[in-house]
Design a protein around this motif. Structure first.
Motif, PDB file in Angstrom:
ATOM      1  N   ARG A   1       0.834  -1.200   0.000  1.00 47.11           N
ATOM      2  CA  ARG A   1       0.000   0.000   0.000  1.00 47.11           C
ATOM      3  C   ARG A   1       0.867   1.247   0.000  1.00 47.11           C
ATOM      4  O   ARG A   1       1.983   1.238   0.480  1.00 47.11           O
ATOM      5  CB  ARG A   1      -0.903   0.025   1.237  1.00 47.11           C
ATOM      6  CG  ARG A   1      -1.950  -1.055   1.208  1.00 47.11           C
ATOM      7  CD  ARG A   1      -2.838  -0.972   2.443  1.00 47.11           C
ATOM      8  NE  ARG A   1      -3.908  -1.921   2.375  1.00 47.11           N
ATOM      9  CZ  ARG A   1      -5.095  -1.686   1.845  1.00 47.11           C
ATOM     10  NH1 ARG A   1      -5.370  -0.506   1.362  1.00 47.11           N
ATOM     11  NH2 ARG A   1      -6.018  -2.615   1.814  1.00 47.11           N
ATOM     12  N   CYS A   2       0.304   2.293  -0.532  1.00 47.84           N
ATOM     13  CA  CYS A   2       0.987   3.586  -0.539  1.00 47.84           C
ATOM     14  C   CYS A   2       0.927   4.185   0.857  1.00 47.84           C
ATOM     15  O   CYS A   2      -0.149   4.222   1.464  1.00 47.84           O
ATOM     16  CB  CYS A   2       0.303   4.525  -1.537  1.00 47.84           C
ATOM     17  SG  CYS A   2       0.862   6.225  -1.417  1.00 47.84           S
ATOM     18  N   PRO A   3       2.053   4.669   1.415  1.00 52.03           N
ATOM     19  CA  PRO A   3       2.004   5.284   2.739  1.00 52.03           C
ATOM     20  C   PRO A   3       1.292   6.634   2.753  1.00 52.03           C
ATOM     21  O   PRO A   3       0.871   7.105   3.796  1.00 52.03           O
ATOM     22  CB  PRO A   3       3.469   5.438   3.144  1.00 52.03           C
ATOM     23  CG  PRO A   3       4.264   5.206   1.927  1.00 52.03           C
ATOM     24  CD  PRO A   3       3.407   4.539   0.913  1.00 52.03           C
ATOM     25  N   GLY A   4       1.106   7.239   1.579  1.00 50.46           N
ATOM     26  CA  GLY A   4       0.447   8.542   1.514  1.00 50.46           C
ATOM     27  C   GLY A   4      -1.064   8.433   1.504  1.00 50.46           C
ATOM     28  O   GLY A   4      -1.763   9.037   2.319  1.00 50.46           O
ATOM     29  N   CYS A   5      -1.600   7.623   0.583  1.00 51.12           N
ATOM     30  CA  CYS A   5      -3.065   7.529   0.454  1.00 51.12           C
ATOM     31  C   CYS A   5      -3.616   6.198   0.961  1.00 51.12           C
ATOM     32  O   CYS A   5      -4.824   6.024   1.008  1.00 51.12           O
ATOM     33  CB  CYS A   5      -3.481   7.729  -1.007  1.00 51.12           C
ATOM     34  SG  CYS A   5      -2.834   6.483  -2.135  1.00 51.12           S
ATOM     35  N   THR A   6      -2.752   5.254   1.316  1.00 51.71           N
ATOM     36  CA  THR A   6      -3.079   3.914   1.822  1.00 51.71           C
ATOM     37  C   THR A   6      -3.899   3.070   0.850  1.00 51.71           C
ATOM     38  O   THR A   6      -4.506   2.090   1.235  1.00 51.71           O
ATOM     39  CB  THR A   6      -3.802   3.960   3.190  1.00 51.71           C
ATOM     40  OG1 THR A   6      -5.073   4.561   3.030  1.00 51.71           O
ATOM     41  CG2 THR A   6      -2.984   4.691   4.238  1.00 51.71           C
ATOM     42  N   LEU A   7      -3.880   3.413  -0.443  1.00 55.20           N
ATOM     43  CA  LEU A   7      -4.535   2.575  -1.444  1.00 55.20           C
ATOM     44  C   LEU A   7      -3.578   1.473  -1.867  1.00 55.20           C
ATOM     45  O   LEU A   7      -2.355   1.640  -1.812  1.00 55.20           O
ATOM     46  CB  LEU A   7      -4.929   3.407  -2.665  1.00 55.20           C
ATOM     47  CG  LEU A   7      -6.030   4.423  -2.457  1.00 55.20           C
ATOM     48  CD1 LEU A   7      -6.197   5.268  -3.712  1.00 55.20           C
ATOM     49  CD2 LEU A   7      -7.329   3.721  -2.141  1.00 55.20           C
TER      50      LEU A   7
ATOM     51  N   GLY B   1       0.595  10.265  -6.184  1.00 51.60           N
ATOM     52  CA  GLY B   1       1.854  10.906  -6.515  1.00 51.60           C
ATOM     53  C   GLY B   1       2.860  10.944  -5.377  1.00 51.60           C
ATOM     54  O   GLY B   1       3.904  11.590  -5.472  1.00 51.60           O
ATOM     55  N   PHE B   2       2.592  10.257  -4.287  1.00 59.01           N
ATOM     56  CA  PHE B   2       3.502  10.229  -3.140  1.00 59.01           C
ATOM     57  C   PHE B   2       4.847   9.658  -3.573  1.00 59.01           C
ATOM     58  O   PHE B   2       4.911   8.633  -4.246  1.00 59.01           O
ATOM     59  CB  PHE B   2       2.903   9.365  -2.025  1.00 59.01           C
ATOM     60  CG  PHE B   2       3.707   9.341  -0.767  1.00 59.01           C
ATOM     61  CD1 PHE B   2       3.544  10.307   0.195  1.00 59.01           C
ATOM     62  CD2 PHE B   2       4.638   8.338  -0.545  1.00 59.01           C
ATOM     63  CE1 PHE B   2       4.288  10.279   1.366  1.00 59.01           C
ATOM     64  CE2 PHE B   2       5.385   8.296   0.610  1.00 59.01           C
ATOM     65  CZ  PHE B   2       5.209   9.274   1.574  1.00 59.01           C
ATOM     66  N   VAL B   3       5.930  10.306  -3.186  1.00 54.72           N
ATOM     67  CA  VAL B   3       7.281   9.858  -3.544  1.00 54.72           C
ATOM     68  C   VAL B   3       7.740   8.874  -2.470  1.00 54.72           C
ATOM     69  O   VAL B   3       7.880   9.231  -1.303  1.00 54.72           O
ATOM     70  CB  VAL B   3       8.251  11.057  -3.664  1.00 54.72           C
ATOM     71  CG1 VAL B   3       9.649  10.586  -4.007  1.00 54.72           C
ATOM     72  CG2 VAL B   3       7.735  12.028  -4.699  1.00 54.72           C
ATOM     73  N   PHE B   4       7.987   7.631  -2.886  1.00 55.72           N
ATOM     74  CA  PHE B   4       8.326   6.578  -1.927  1.00 55.72           C
ATOM     75  C   PHE B   4       9.678   6.799  -1.254  1.00 55.72           C
ATOM     76  O   PHE B   4       9.887   6.347  -0.135  1.00 55.72           O
ATOM     77  CB  PHE B   4       8.311   5.210  -2.604  1.00 55.72           C
ATOM     78  CG  PHE B   4       6.956   4.826  -3.125  1.00 55.72           C
ATOM     79  CD1 PHE B   4       5.838   4.846  -2.311  1.00 55.72           C
ATOM     80  CD2 PHE B   4       6.795   4.441  -4.441  1.00 55.72           C
ATOM     81  CE1 PHE B   4       4.591   4.490  -2.782  1.00 55.72           C
ATOM     82  CE2 PHE B   4       5.558   4.080  -4.927  1.00 55.72           C
ATOM     83  CZ  PHE B   4       4.446   4.100  -4.101  1.00 55.72           C
ATOM     84  N   SER B   5      10.582   7.503  -1.892  1.00 52.97           N
ATOM     85  CA  SER B   5      11.901   7.736  -1.287  1.00 52.97           C
ATOM     86  C   SER B   5      11.825   8.713  -0.109  1.00 52.97           C
ATOM     87  O   SER B   5      12.797   8.878   0.617  1.00 52.97           O
ATOM     88  CB  SER B   5      12.879   8.255  -2.339  1.00 52.97           C
ATOM     89  OG  SER B   5      12.417   9.490  -2.854  1.00 52.97           O
ATOM     90  N   ALA B   6      10.681   9.324   0.110  1.00 55.21           N
ATOM     91  CA  ALA B   6      10.526  10.277   1.219  1.00 55.21           C
ATOM     92  C   ALA B   6      10.426   9.561   2.565  1.00 55.21           C
ATOM     93  O   ALA B   6      10.649  10.166   3.604  1.00 55.21           O
ATOM     94  CB  ALA B   6       9.286  11.134   1.013  1.00 55.21           C
ATOM     95  N   VAL B   7      10.120   8.285   2.549  1.00 52.47           N
ATOM     96  CA  VAL B   7      10.013   7.528   3.799  1.00 52.47           C
ATOM     97  C   VAL B   7      10.879   6.278   3.701  1.00 52.47           C
ATOM     98  O   VAL B   7      11.195   5.799   2.606  1.00 52.47           O
ATOM     99  CB  VAL B   7       8.553   7.103   4.090  1.00 52.47           C
ATOM    100  CG1 VAL B   7       7.687   8.310   4.367  1.00 52.47           C
ATOM    101  CG2 VAL B   7       7.983   6.282   2.977  1.00 52.47           C
TER     102      VAL B   7
END
Length: 115
Positions: free
Chosen positions: A78-84, A99-105
């Motif tokens: 799942r995406c950590p930003g929108c949890t979809l 559009g959440f950038v995965f390298s941010a976390v």
């Protein structure tokens, strides 16, 4: 808030009958669906005591349900930003949905199995 002295307009008997008939049909449909779900659940877990009046589930459906129950279901990433849930395939640099950038976390470790 309604005034207690104000009288509610009465519905025509045909309208009441139609409304009640629609509700009854919806409830009967819901009961049929719940019975189908129960039959599938019994096919997966195996019946403890099967009533004589209840038709049994087809053997092919029972085998399919057993195979599905044996396979462990792996949680989709799942995406950590929108949890979809992320779509299948190679993961890009950002979420396709928000559009959440995965390298941010930092990447989370998988949860340990509970005993």
């Amino acid at each position: 808030m309604r005034s207690p002295t104000r009288r509610q307009p009465s519905e025509a008997p045909e309208a009441v009958q139609a409304r009640l008939s629609a509700r009854i049909a919806a409830l009967e449909d819901r009961v049929r669906r719940l019975e189908a779900r129960l039959r599938l659940k019994v096919a997966v877990t195996g019946p403890s005591v099967e009533p004589a009046s209840e038709p049994s589930v087809a053997p092919a459906a029972r085998r399919t349900a057993q195979r599905a129950a044996e396979r462990p279901v792996r949680a989709r990433p799942r995406c950590p930003g929108c949890t979809l849930e992320l779509p299948r395939g190679r993961r890009g640099e950002s979420c396709v949905w928000c559009g959440f950038v995965f390298s941010a976390v930092t990447r989370r470790r998988p949860a340990r199995k509970k005993r």
